[in-house]
Design a protein around this motif. Structure first.
Motif, short mmCIF file in Angstrom:
data_model
loop_
_atom_site.label_atom_id
_atom_site.label_comp_id
_atom_site.label_asym_id
_atom_site.label_seq_id
_atom_site.Cartn_x
_atom_site.Cartn_y
_atom_site.Cartn_z
N GLY B 263 -10.13 4.21 0.14
CA GLY B 263 -9.25 3.26 0.81
C GLY B 263 -8.16 2.73 -0.12
N LEU B 264 -8.57 2.44 -1.37
CA LEU B 264 -7.58 1.95 -2.33
C LEU B 264 -6.52 3.01 -2.60
CD1 LEU B 264 -9.65 -0.04 -4.98
CD2 LEU B 264 -8.53 -0.85 -2.91
N VAL B 265 -6.98 4.26 -2.69
CA VAL B 265 -6.01 5.35 -2.90
C VAL B 265 -5.06 5.41 -1.71
CG1 VAL B 265 -5.75 7.85 -3.09
CG2 VAL B 265 -7.55 6.68 -4.38
N SER B 266 -5.59 5.21 -0.50
CA SER B 266 -4.71 5.28 0.66
C SER B 266 -3.70 4.12 0.62
CB SER B 266 -5.51 5.25 1.96
OG SER B 266 -5.99 3.96 2.23
N TYR B 267 -4.11 2.92 0.15
CA TYR B 267 -3.15 1.81 -0.01
C TYR B 267 -2.03 2.21 -0.95
CZ TYR B 267 -5.87 -1.90 2.30
OH TYR B 267 -6.50 -2.69 3.21
N ILE B 268 -2.44 2.77 -2.09
CA ILE B 268 -1.42 3.13 -3.10
C ILE B 268 -0.49 4.20 -2.54
CG2 ILE B 268 -1.10 4.13 -5.40
CD1 ILE B 268 -3.74 2.65 -6.16
N SER B 269 -1.06 5.16 -1.78
CA SER B 269 -0.20 6.20 -1.19
C SER B 269 0.79 5.59 -0.21
CB SER B 269 -1.04 7.23 -0.45
OG SER B 269 -2.21 7.50 -1.13
N ILE B 270 0.30 4.62 0.59
CA ILE B 270 1.20 3.99 1.57
C ILE B 270 2.34 3.28 0.83
CG2 ILE B 270 1.38 2.22 3.36
CD1 ILE B 270 -1.55 2.85 4.07
N ILE B 271 1.99 2.62 -0.29
CA ILE B 271 3.02 1.92 -1.07
C ILE B 271 4.08 2.91 -1.54
CG2 ILE B 271 3.46 0.68 -3.22
CD1 ILE B 271 0.66 -0.61 -2.82
N PHE B 272 3.63 4.04 -2.10
CA PHE B 272 4.58 5.04 -2.57
C PHE B 272 5.45 5.56 -1.43
CE2 PHE B 272 2.10 5.25 -6.49
CZ PHE B 272 3.14 5.31 -7.40
N LEU B 273 4.80 5.80 -0.30
CA LEU B 273 5.55 6.31 0.86
C LEU B 273 6.64 5.31 1.27
CD1 LEU B 273 5.82 8.40 3.18
CD2 LEU B 273 4.32 6.92 4.51
N LEU B 274 6.27 4.03 1.30
CA LEU B 274 7.24 3.02 1.73
C LEU B 274 8.37 2.85 0.71
CD1 LEU B 274 4.78 0.48 3.29
CD2 LEU B 274 6.66 1.58 4.50
N ILE B 275 8.05 2.95 -0.57
CA ILE B 275 9.10 2.89 -1.59
C ILE B 275 10.05 4.06 -1.41
CG2 ILE B 275 9.56 3.13 -4.07
CD1 ILE B 275 7.12 1.42 -4.60
N PHE B 276 9.47 5.21 -1.17
CA PHE B 276 10.29 6.41 -0.92
C PHE B 276 11.19 6.20 0.31
CE2 PHE B 276 10.71 10.45 1.41
CZ PHE B 276 11.43 11.17 0.49
N LEU B 277 10.61 5.65 1.37
CA LEU B 277 11.40 5.43 2.59
C LEU B 277 12.51 4.41 2.35
CD1 LEU B 277 8.68 5.36 5.40
CD2 LEU B 277 10.38 7.13 4.95
N THR B 278 12.22 3.40 1.53
CA THR B 278 13.25 2.40 1.22
C THR B 278 14.43 3.07 0.50
OG1 THR B 278 11.49 0.81 0.95
CG2 THR B 278 13.65 0.15 0.17
N VAL B 279 14.10 3.92 -0.48
CA VAL B 279 15.16 4.64 -1.20
C VAL B 279 15.97 5.48 -0.21
CG1 VAL B 279 15.62 6.43 -2.92
CG2 VAL B 279 13.86 4.72 -3.36
N GLN B 280 15.24 6.16 0.69
CA GLN B 280 15.94 7.01 1.66
C GLN B 280 16.84 6.18 2.57
OE1 GLN B 280 15.99 10.28 1.43
NE2 GLN B 280 14.76 9.80 -0.36
N SER B 281 16.35 5.02 2.98
CA SER B 281 17.16 4.23 3.92
C SER B 281 18.43 3.73 3.25
CB SER B 281 16.33 3.09 4.51
OG SER B 281 16.58 1.88 3.86
N ILE B 282 18.34 3.43 1.94
CA ILE B 282 19.55 2.99 1.23
C ILE B 282 20.51 4.17 1.03
CG2 ILE B 282 20.41 2.09 -0.97
CD1 ILE B 282 17.76 0.47 -1.03
N GLU B 283 19.93 5.31 0.65
CA GLU B 283 20.78 6.49 0.47
C GLU B 283 21.46 6.88 1.78
OE1 GLU B 283 21.60 8.07 -2.10
OE2 GLU B 283 20.07 7.92 -3.66
N LYS B 284 20.70 6.80 2.86
CA LYS B 284 21.24 7.23 4.15
C LYS B 284 22.41 6.35 4.57
CE LYS B 284 20.73 8.51 8.70
NZ LYS B 284 21.32 7.47 9.50
N ARG B 285 22.25 5.05 4.32
CA ARG B 285 23.30 4.11 4.71
C ARG B 285 24.61 4.46 4.02
NH1 ARG B 285 20.82 -1.02 3.35
NH2 ARG B 285 22.21 -1.14 1.58
#
Lengths: 337, 288
Positions: B263-285
């Protein structure tokens, strides 16, 4: 030209499409080292968009930008290191002091730690910020914020400094100060500044790029642009005589066009305006030809005035919808008188 | 990255947001701790943390709302994005500064199990494991808040959006109960989800041909699988949707006293995914 110059910025075939509206339309130009460039255009011509693309803030729809040999897309960090940018609205954190803001910017620009203090002091000195270094940016006036923004752009002395409308919203004294600073910078740096104010560009810049609706429509020195227009420049005479006689004289001079005549208010005196379209035989001055033509007929010329085209007229001419915007130029003249 | 981290952290404590957030968290940890552990005599601090899950739902959106929305509104992103710093570093710097602010009350709460120990039997291992899980759950919420903040210019939309999503995640286990469990129901559910995914892909890539191909392929594969082996779809939708309930991992720690490493690993993976998505959303804009 005078010395070996190389392209510091190369913009090739740049297009920015805002959902059907072309803000930048296949723009090409190069910026060479060691000059002050003026980016001139009416509001909404695409000046800020172009600058934002060059600095890597927004991406272009098509086309490439090279800065000092680095492509802004493939090698953005190196390319951005070569540029100092002051956008229209200086990007400052209002909750920091001037010193903190500049320290932060110095760190962002990856100035080595040991030089940071010195570099910050240098730019504060240049922008005359020493008095306000400890004040919160929130409490600074627009003029001071602009100066902090300028200091921030200059920080680290990158080869290219890009300033987007640096004097907007400043009082005349501040405008002069900022211009002086820009001139000072221009001695060792390439500066690009955008403006819709012509006097500013002709006062500061070595080279003018005029853009309109996203396209480059002229690129030359301010003097050359004015000279190009000189052929089409107008002349105004006050002549004493009958209209018929005056018309006859003008008909004998082929280098004159668009003659129009008005009553001046004084008896028998006519106000004549016309356009000179070339020089006389052997390069003779049109003014001489006109003078002798009237002297032969014994009609006295009471005054003669050449409306030399200013950059203002060049600008209006080039950015007007149709190529001959005489009407606009005339109204402009009258406002000045 | 360090510059952005330090500046953001400093700004949280200059603008009061940081202090208010920490005070708010500490106040409620204190109230729950007093009610459950001190007065109620319950020896597990993790029970208090279960109560705090609803409190961080209010606190964290306030912490994260400003992160990117404000920069965009005040055009300070022009400084950041034209500096020789990659978008990834900007995002990570900001993220870590928020995590640091959140870590302060969590660290303070580490004293509570010791207080319990002084007054009787404590279950230190279970409690500290629960604190770790609680901290990571908070980090997931911060990542969600940061992502929402990067999508908008308005701090209000950021705070309300983040609150809504966290609330939805909290209610998720109950909501899943309403989903159909029959094979046909699952199939329809999957088809709807797939179409939604394709719609998002279409919006991002603006490539109609690709979207049509994806949609058609999805329909063929799913309907085909349904016709061949119907049993595969029994309860399939609920099983998949239950996985989204991220609070489950924390509950394993807090109420079942299980150390759920996966479960902890899944939390950390979700964090990485969301950081990645944040970068993408800024790049996309920057490209639209």
């Amino acid at each position: 030209m005078e010395q070996e110059e190389r392209a510091l910025i190369e913009v090739k075939n740049l297009v920015k499409d805002y959902g059907g509206h072309l803000a930048v339309d296949h723009l090409n130009f190069t910026i060479e080292e060691g000059r002050i460039y003026g980016f001139l255009g009416p509001n909404g011509a695409g000046k800020s968009t172009t600058m934002n693309i060059i600095t890597g803030y927004i991406g272009a729809t098509e086309g490439d930008v090279w800065i000092n040999g680095h492509n802004i897309l493939e090698d953005p960090e190196e390319a951005k290191r070569c540029i100092g940018y002051l956008p229209e609205l200086p990007p400052l954190y209002t909750d920091m002091t001037v010193k903190e803001q500049l320290d932060f910017a110095a760190e962002l620009k990856r100035i080595p730690k040991k030089d940071r203090e010195e570099e910050v002091l240098k730019v504060m000195d240049l922008a005359k910020l020493a008095d306000v270094s400890g004040r919160l940016i929130r409490n600074l006036s627009k003029g001071y914020r602009q100066r902090v923004g300028l200091a921030q752009a200059v920080l680290g002395f990158p080869p290219v400094i890009i300033l987007d409308e640096p004097t907007v919203g400043l009082d005349p004294k501040q405008i002069i100060e900022i211009r002086d600073t820009i001139r000072e910078l221009g001695q060792n740096h390439t500066v690009i500044l955008s403006s819709h104010i012509l006097s500013e560009v002709s006062a500061v810049c070595d080279h003018v790029l005029i853009i309109d609706r996203g396209r480059l429509i002229a690129s030359d020195t301010p003097e050359n642009l004015e000279r190009q227009m000189a052929d089409a420049s107008g002349m105004e005479l006050l002549v004493k005589g009958e209209e018929e006689e005056i018309r006859e004289i003008f008909d004998t001079i082929p280098q004159i066009a668009d003659v129009s005549m008005k009553e001046s208010g004084e008896e028998l005196v006519k106000k004549v305006t016309f356009r000179m379209t070339g020089t006389g035989e052997g390069g003779a001055d049109i003014r001489e030809i006109v003078f002798f033509a009237f002297a032969d007929k014994r009609l006295p010329i009471l005054s003669m005035h050449v409306n030399k085209a200013s950059l203002e007229e060049v600008f209006l001419e080039l950015t007007a919808d149709d190529k001959f915007a005489d009407v606009e130029i005339e109204t402009q003249e009258e406002e000045e008188l | 990255m360090a510059a952005i981290y330090r500046r953001e952290l400093k700004s949280y404590f200059q603008s009061m947001t940081g202090y208010v957030f920490i005070a708010f968290m500490v106040l409620f940890i204190g109230i729950y701790f007093m009610a459950y552990n001190m007065m109620g005599g319950y020896p597990y601090f993790s029970y208090t943390l279960s109560g705090m899950v609803t409190i961080i739902m209010i606190g964290i959106p306030v912490l994260t709302m400003r992160s990117f929305a404000d920069d965009r509104k005040t055009k300070i992103d022009q400084l950041l994005l034209t500096s020789p710093v990659s978008v990834g570093k900007i995002v990570v710097g900001k993220y870590l500064s928020m995590v640091t602010v959140f870590a302060v009350p969590v660290l303070l709460s580490c004293l509570c199990p010791l207080v319990i120990m002084m007054n009787g039997t404590a279950h230190l291992k279970a409690d500290y494991a629960a604190i770790l899980a609680f901290f990571l759950l908070g980090c997931v919420y911060i990542a969600i808040g940061m992502f929402i903040s990067s999508l908008t210019e308005s701090q209000i939309i950021a705070v309300v959006g983040t609150f809504g999503i966290i609330l939805l995640l909290l209610l998720w286990p109950n909501l899943v109960g309403f989903l159909p469990t029959t094979a046909l129901g699952s199939l329809i559910g999957f088809l709807l989800l797939w179409s939604l995914g394709v719609l998002i892909v279409n919006r991002v890539t603006s490539h109609t041909g690709l979207a049509v191909i994806l949609e058609a392929a999805g329909i063929i594969v799913m309907v085909g699988a349904y016709l061949i082996k119907k049993g595969l779809f029994d309860r399939a939708l609920t099983n998949v949707m239950e996985k989204v309930a991220i609070t489950g991992v924390f509950q394993n720690f807090a109420t079942r006293y299980i150390f759920d490493a996966g479960g902890l690993v899944s939390y950390i993976s979700i964090i990485f995914l969301l950081i990645f998505l944040t970068v993408q959303s800024i790049e996309k804009r920057r490209w639209s």
